[in-house]
Design a protein around this motif. Structure first.
Motif, PDB file in Angstrom:
ATOM      1  N   GLU A 140      56.161 141.253  89.342  1.00  0.00           N
ATOM      2  CA  GLU A 140      56.881 142.416  89.856  1.00  0.00           C
ATOM      3  C   GLU A 140      56.693 143.639  88.956  1.00  0.00           C
ATOM      4  OE1 GLU A 140      59.094 139.261  89.524  1.00  0.00           O
ATOM      5  OE2 GLU A 140      57.675 138.939  91.175  1.00  0.00           O
ATOM      6  N   ARG A 141      56.394 143.431  87.685  1.00  0.00           N
ATOM      7  CA  ARG A 141      56.199 144.548  86.766  1.00  0.00           C
ATOM      8  C   ARG A 141      54.731 144.986  86.664  1.00  0.00           C
ATOM      9  NH1 ARG A 141      56.666 144.749  81.811  1.00  0.00           N
ATOM     10  NH2 ARG A 141      57.471 146.876  81.698  1.00  0.00           N
ATOM     11  N   LEU A 142      53.867 144.464  87.528  1.00  0.00           N
ATOM     12  CA  LEU A 142      52.436 144.727  87.383  1.00  0.00           C
ATOM     13  C   LEU A 142      52.125 146.210  87.358  1.00  0.00           C
ATOM     14  CD1 LEU A 142      49.487 143.922  87.223  1.00  0.00           C
ATOM     15  CD2 LEU A 142      49.526 143.490  89.701  1.00  0.00           C
ATOM     16  N   LEU A 143      52.623 146.976  88.314  1.00  0.00           N
ATOM     17  CA  LEU A 143      52.332 148.409  88.340  1.00  0.00           C
ATOM     18  C   LEU A 143      52.875 149.096  87.097  1.00  0.00           C
ATOM     19  CD1 LEU A 143      51.312 150.992  89.615  1.00  0.00           C
ATOM     20  CD2 LEU A 143      53.373 151.050  91.046  1.00  0.00           C
ATOM     21  N   GLU A 144      54.082 148.764  86.686  1.00  0.00           N
ATOM     22  CA  GLU A 144      54.670 149.393  85.504  1.00  0.00           C
ATOM     23  C   GLU A 144      53.867 149.055  84.250  1.00  0.00           C
ATOM     24  OE1 GLU A 144      57.147 151.848  83.363  1.00  0.00           O
ATOM     25  OE2 GLU A 144      57.030 151.609  85.542  1.00  0.00           O
ATOM     26  N   ILE A 145      53.396 147.832  84.147  1.00  0.00           N
ATOM     27  CA  ILE A 145      52.566 147.452  82.993  1.00  0.00           C
ATOM     28  C   ILE A 145      51.289 148.287  82.963  1.00  0.00           C
ATOM     29  CG2 ILE A 145      51.167 145.598  81.985  1.00  0.00           C
ATOM     30  CD1 ILE A 145      53.315 143.629  83.082  1.00  0.00           C
ATOM     31  N   LEU A 146      50.658 148.444  84.110  1.00  0.00           N
ATOM     32  CA  LEU A 146      49.432 149.248  84.186  1.00  0.00           C
ATOM     33  C   LEU A 146      49.686 150.692  83.760  1.00  0.00           C
ATOM     34  CD1 LEU A 146      48.064 147.861  87.564  1.00  0.00           C
ATOM     35  CD2 LEU A 146      47.049 147.495  85.306  1.00  0.00           C
ATOM     36  N   LEU A 156      45.165 140.803  81.673  1.00  0.00           N
ATOM     37  CA  LEU A 156      46.486 140.936  82.275  1.00  0.00           C
ATOM     38  C   LEU A 156      46.655 139.963  83.437  1.00  0.00           C
ATOM     39  CD1 LEU A 156      49.206 142.355  82.620  1.00  0.00           C
ATOM     40  CD2 LEU A 156      48.039 144.133  83.943  1.00  0.00           C
ATOM     41  N   ALA A 157      45.632 139.847  84.271  1.00  0.00           N
ATOM     42  CA  ALA A 157      45.704 138.909  85.388  1.00  0.00           C
ATOM     43  C   ALA A 157      45.921 137.487  84.884  1.00  0.00           C
ATOM     44  CB  ALA A 157      44.431 138.997  86.228  1.00  0.00           C
ATOM     45  N   GLU A 183      43.607 140.056  92.653  1.00  0.00           N
ATOM     46  CA  GLU A 183      44.972 140.504  92.962  1.00  0.00           C
ATOM     47  C   GLU A 183      45.370 141.668  92.052  1.00  0.00           C
ATOM     48  OE1 GLU A 183      47.705 136.937  94.358  1.00  0.00           O
ATOM     49  OE2 GLU A 183      46.564 136.342  92.577  1.00  0.00           O
ATOM     50  N   ALA A 184      45.044 141.552  90.778  1.00  0.00           N
ATOM     51  CA  ALA A 184      45.348 142.647  89.849  1.00  0.00           C
ATOM     52  C   ALA A 184      44.496 143.866  90.152  1.00  0.00           C
ATOM     53  CB  ALA A 184      45.115 142.180  88.412  1.00  0.00           C
ATOM     54  N   TYR A 185      43.236 143.641  90.521  1.00  0.00           N
ATOM     55  CA  TYR A 185      42.323 144.737  90.833  1.00  0.00           C
ATOM     56  C   TYR A 185      42.822 145.528  92.044  1.00  0.00           C
ATOM     57  CZ  TYR A 185      38.007 147.133  92.200  1.00  0.00           C
ATOM     58  OH  TYR A 185      37.076 148.080  92.554  1.00  0.00           O
ATOM     59  N   GLU A 186      43.336 144.813  93.052  1.00  0.00           N
ATOM     60  CA  GLU A 186      43.852 145.488  94.248  1.00  0.00           C
ATOM     61  C   GLU A 186      44.944 146.497  93.889  1.00  0.00           C
ATOM     62  OE1 GLU A 186      43.811 143.309  98.453  1.00  0.00           O
ATOM     63  OE2 GLU A 186      45.012 142.256  96.957  1.00  0.00           O
TER      64      GLU A 186
END
Length: 502
Positions: free
Chosen positions: A32-38, A58-59, A68-71
């Protein structure tokens, strides 16, 4: 049978990037924090986005497939994935900047700073807000078991509606959430991804506690245990203001039992669609989903979800007795007759303009200091990138008549253009914006917006039949409001692009 070639290992991550990744992951290593981490990694790298090696690391840490992370990394411009240059902040080249500054291109996308340089915000403090009676309703909700039902009835009687353009009744949305299974979640949408809209920024720069109080009331009434403030990444001053306000209400014990968190958006207009916004909060690409089920039944992580923009929450307080304060100009929005317009383009003083009972659209030009030097009113783009080109003559007609004839104000974005500006070129920029911001998930929107942008920008005489066909297909077959509204925009061009007398 020949074996498929093996993918070469990514190799070690740069030490500085790895440190930034691990620092961010320490705050929460969840999808859920993927975008914030990026975004946090981008910040740590001085605006340069995460590298391919960093993304693979990160993935792996989040137990995701690299794809999934690339998307997600490539779905949001603000992530600036793999870029060697910092995330751009200069004039963007979109419509409002093009009219005001004469820019024809730009590396960035619309940052909603279309009103130009401003003074540093001076938000009302927690102490001042509390002294004026703020947060008192939370005491009643804590001490009186009948208070939630009473507050909900006050909201219904007040006829409070959402301010994102649709006008859905707030009380009805809350009731749907309360009737659904699961613990609710509250989301405050401050993404403002629409072209040249900055009203929510204006509200939060002035009176952040007016929004936080209403969000906490929503949480108490519905029984929610989490509040997310989803804030546009480009609104850095707002981040600081909200973090301070959140710290103050937590320290005062007003959030007991409710976790409150600020998350940044990634600069994708599609997140104006609530299911796309929720997807980004879940660490997925911002793509709308079919409805039903609606978010009020199955939203964030499958839980019933209340989602309103900042203006909706701010104005909601009038239902339980909050009143305008002359010392806080933005509090004029507590008057149901008041409206805030985001005015930009060829005017002397662009910015948020508070109007009471607006008689004509042309009156907004006067509120914005008049037309810019050497310009005469040519018309206005009303309601953003998929809005309506309103001719100067119609801007002088009673607004009530225009609304009766079907004009939509949407989130009240107004881009003023001059008599010498090419209306077809303006329409082409709007179509190009929509084509760029389409998530690409459904064919009618993905193909239709690109085709419309090409037709409008071509040097050949305009073939209105093509735009008419695109309008029909997009309006009827697009998955979400971006495509459907784009179809409505194209359908209105036959009259908008006809010659008119300014």
């Amino acid at each position: 049978m020949p074996r498929a070639p093996e993918i070469a290992p990514a190799g070690p991550v740069d030490a500085a990037e790895l440190a930034a990744l691990e620092t961010s992951l320490a705050r929460g290593a969840t999808r859920e924090r993927l975008l914030e981490i990026l975004l946090e990694v981008r910040d740590a790298k001085g605006g340069r986005g995460i590298s391919e090696k960093g993304l693979r690391h990160l993935a792996d840490r989040l137990r995701l497939f690299p794809a999934e992370a690339y998307e997600v990394a490539t779905a949001f411009p603000a992530v600036n994935y793999g870029a060697s240059e910092p995330y751009a902040t200069e004039a963007c080249g979109d419509l409002a900047c093009a009219l005001r500054h004469g820019t024809t291109s730009g590396r960035g996308v619309c940052r909603n700073h279309c009103d130009g340089p401003r003074q540093a915000p001076e938000p009302r403090s927690f102490a001042a807000y509390r002294a004026a009676g703020g947060y008192g309703v939370l005491d009643a909700l804590r001490d009186d078991p009948d208070a939630p039902a009473r507050i909900l009835e006050l909201i219904a009687t007040h006829h409070a509606v959402g301010r994102a353009g649709v006008g859905f009744p707030v009380a009805e949305k809350w009731r749907q959430v309360m009737a659904a299974a699961g613990t609710p979640v509250i989301i405050v949408n401050v993404d403002e991804g629409e072209l040249a809209i900055f009203k929510d920024r204006f509200i939060l720069e002035s009176d952040p506690h007016g929004v936080l109080e209403a969000a906490l009331v929503a949480g108490r009434v519905t029984g929610a245990d989490a509040i997310f403030l989803y804030v546009r990444d480009d609104y850095a001053p707002i981040h600081a203001i909200l973090r301070q306000a959140m710290s103050d209400v937590v320290a005062a014990g007003l959030t007991e039992g409710i976790a409150i968190e600020l998350r940044r958006s990634g600069g994708a207009f599609i997140c104006g669609e609530e299911t796309a916004l929720i997807a980004s909060l879940e660490g997925r690409p911002a793509r709308p989903s079919e409805r039903p089920p609606f978010p009020t039944e199955r939203g964030y992580l499958g839980r019933p979800t209340v989602l309103h923009n900042a203006e909706t929450y701010f104005r909601l307080r009038a239902a339980w007795g909050a009143a305008p304060d002359p010392a806080v100009p933005v509090s004029g929005l507590l008057d149901p007759q008041a409206a805030v317009f985001s005015v930009s383009g060829r005017v002397r003083a662009p910015g948020p303009k508070l109007a009471h009972g607006l008689a004509r659209l042309e009156d907004l030009v006067e509120l914005a200091g008049g037309m810019a030097a050497g310009a005469r009113l040519g018309g206005m783009v009303v309601a953003g990138s998929s809005g309506t080109l309103v001719a100067a003559a119609d801007c002088r007609r009673p607004l009530a008549d225009l609304l009766a004839e079907g004009l939509r104000l949407g989130t009240r974005g107004i881009i003023v253009f001059g008599a010498d500006d090419d209306k077809r070129a303006i329409a082409a920029r709007m179509a190009a914006y929509l084509a760029r911001e389409s998530c690409g998930q459904c064919g009618p929107c993905r193909v239709g917006t690109a085709k419309a942008a090409h037709v409008l920008a071509a040097p050949e005489p305009l073939d209105m039949s093509i735009l008419g066909d695109l309008s029909t297909v997009m309006g009827e077959a697009s998955l979400c409001a971006l495509g459907r509204n784009a179809g409505r925009f194209l359908g209105g061009l036959s009259s908008s692009l006809a010659p008119s007398n300014p």
